[in-house]
Design an enzyme around this catalytic site. Structure first.
Site, short mmCIF file in Angstrom:
data_model
loop_
_atom_site.label_atom_id
_atom_site.label_comp_id
_atom_site.label_asym_id
_atom_site.label_seq_id
_atom_site.Cartn_x
_atom_site.Cartn_y
_atom_site.Cartn_z
N TYR A 1 6.53 9.41 3.06
CA TYR A 1 5.48 8.47 3.48
C TYR A 1 4.07 8.89 3.07
O TYR A 1 3.11 8.19 3.36
CB TYR A 1 5.54 8.29 5.01
N PRO B 1 6.68 0.41 14.55
CA PRO B 1 6.82 1.69 15.23
C PRO B 1 6.75 2.91 14.33
O PRO B 1 7.31 2.91 13.23
CB PRO B 1 8.20 1.59 15.91
N ASN B 2 6.04 3.90 14.85
CA ASN B 2 5.88 5.23 14.25
C ASN B 2 4.93 5.28 13.06
O ASN B 2 4.60 6.36 12.58
CB ASN B 2 7.25 5.84 13.86
N ARG C 1 4.57 13.95 9.57
CA ARG C 1 5.84 14.50 9.09
C ARG C 1 6.32 13.68 7.90
O ARG C 1 5.79 12.61 7.63
CB ARG C 1 6.90 14.47 10.20
N ASN D 1 4.51 -4.66 7.98
CA ASN D 1 5.49 -3.60 7.78
C ASN D 1 6.13 -3.39 9.15
O ASN D 1 5.59 -2.70 10.01
CB ASN D 1 4.82 -2.31 7.30
N ALA E 1 11.01 0.31 11.54
CA ALA E 1 12.44 0.30 11.88
C ALA E 1 12.90 -1.09 12.34
O ALA E 1 14.09 -1.44 12.17
CB ALA E 1 12.72 1.33 12.96
N HIS F 1 6.74 -2.38 2.57
CA HIS F 1 7.30 -1.07 2.94
C HIS F 1 6.71 0.00 2.05
O HIS F 1 6.63 -0.20 0.83
CB HIS F 1 8.83 -1.06 2.80
N GLU G 1 6.10 -9.11 3.41
CA GLU G 1 6.67 -7.90 4.02
C GLU G 1 6.36 -6.71 3.11
O GLU G 1 6.55 -6.80 1.89
CB GLU G 1 8.19 -8.11 4.13
N ARG H 1 17.22 3.64 -0.28
CA ARG H 1 17.42 4.59 0.82
C ARG H 1 18.78 4.36 1.51
O ARG H 1 19.66 3.74 0.92
CB ARG H 1 16.24 4.48 1.80
O1 CA2 Z 1 9.06 2.37 4.04
C1 CA2 Z 1 8.57 1.86 5.05
O2 CA2 Z 1 7.40 1.46 5.11
C2 CA2 Z 1 9.40 1.76 6.34
O3 CA2 Z 1 9.13 0.47 6.92
C3 CA2 Z 1 8.93 2.89 7.23
C4 CA2 Z 1 9.71 3.03 8.54
C5 CA2 Z 1 11.21 3.02 8.29
O4 CA2 Z 1 11.90 2.96 9.53
C6 CA2 Z 1 11.65 1.84 7.41
O5 CA2 Z 1 13.04 1.93 7.18
C7 CA2 Z 1 10.90 1.82 6.09
C8 CA2 Z 1 9.30 4.31 9.29
C9 CA2 Z 1 7.81 4.38 9.56
C10 CA2 Z 1 7.22 5.62 10.10
O6 CA2 Z 1 7.96 6.78 9.95
C11 CA2 Z 1 7.40 8.03 10.14
C12 CA2 Z 1 8.27 9.08 10.26
C13 CA2 Z 1 7.81 10.35 10.43
C14 CA2 Z 1 6.44 10.60 10.49
C15 CA2 Z 1 5.57 9.54 10.38
C16 CA2 Z 1 6.03 8.25 10.20
#
Ligand code: CA2
Length: 142
Positions: free
Chosen positions: A22, A9-10, A17, A71, A74, A97, A95, A104
Site C-alpha cells: 500500500y 476500513p483500515n 504496515r 475505495n 475490504a 483500489h 471504484e 491478489r
Molecule cells: O487495494 C486496495 O485499495 C484495497 O481496497 C485495500 C484494502 C483491501 O482489503 C482490498 O482488498 C484492496 C485494505 C486497505 C487497508 O489495508 C491496510 C493494511 C495494513 C496497513 C494499512 C492499511
C-alpha cells in the site's frame, strides 16, 4: 462538480504496515494528494471503518454530490449494502483500489461495488484517485 471521495476500513492506517502493498505514505498524505489533484472540483473526503456509516454517507450524498469515488477496501468483496446504497442514489461512481485486486488472493478478485461502478481503477496507488476524478470530470463536468 461536487465529488465525494469515500475510503473504507483500515485505509486510515495507510503507511503503518504493508508498505510493499500500500506504499509508505499515510492517510493524511492521501488526503493532501487528492486535494492537490482535484482538477478544479469541490472534493469532500470521507473515511470510515463501519459499513453502516458508509451506507449513511452514500445516502446523504443524494442530490448533494455529482460524483462518487470510492475505495470500499475490504467491503469491496463483501458488501451488498454498499452496492445497494450506490444503486439507490444513482450517482456516477468510480471504484478505486490502490493495489491490483485482480492479481491478489481469489477472495479479493470479486467486487460487489463493480456491479454498479462505471469504472474500476486498480493498481495505480494514489494516482488511481486522480484518474477517477479525471474520468468523472471529463464525462460529467461542465
Ligand atoms: O487495494 C486496495 O485499495 C484495497 O481496497 C485495500 C484494502 C483491501 O482489503 C482490498 O482488498 C484492496 C485494505 C486497505 C487497508 O489495508 C491496510 C493494511 C495494513 C496497513 C494499512 C492499511
Amino acid at each position: 462538480m461536487k465529488i465525494l471521495v469515500i475510503n473504507g476500513p483500515n485505509l486510515n492506517l495507510l503507511g503503518l504496515r504493508e508498505p510493499d502493498l500500500y506504499g509508505k505514505q499515510d492517510y493524511k498524505a492521501l488526503c493532501e494528494f487528492i486535494n492537490a489533484n482535484s482538477l478544479g472540483n469541490e472534493v469532500e473526503l470521507f473515511q470510515s471503518n463501519h459499513e453502516g456509516v458508509i451506507v449513511d454517507k452514500i445516502q446523504s450524498a443524494y442530490k448533494n454530490f455529482d460524483g462518487i469515488v470510492i475505495n470500499p477496501a475490504a467491503y469491496t468483496h463483501t458488501s451488498v449494502a454498499i452496492l445497494d446504497a450506490l444503486k439507490a442514489v444513482g450517482i456516477p461512481t468510480v471504484e478505486v483500489h490502490l493495489t491490483d485486486i485482480a492479481q491478489r488472493e481469489a477472495f479479493r478478485q470479486h467486487s460487489f461495488v463493480s456491479l454498479y461502478a462505471e469504472k474500476q481503477i486498480k493498481g495505480k496507488g494514489f494516482d488511481g484517485y486522480t484518474q477517477a476524478i479525471q474520468y468523472l470530470t471529463e464525462k460529467y463536468g461542465k
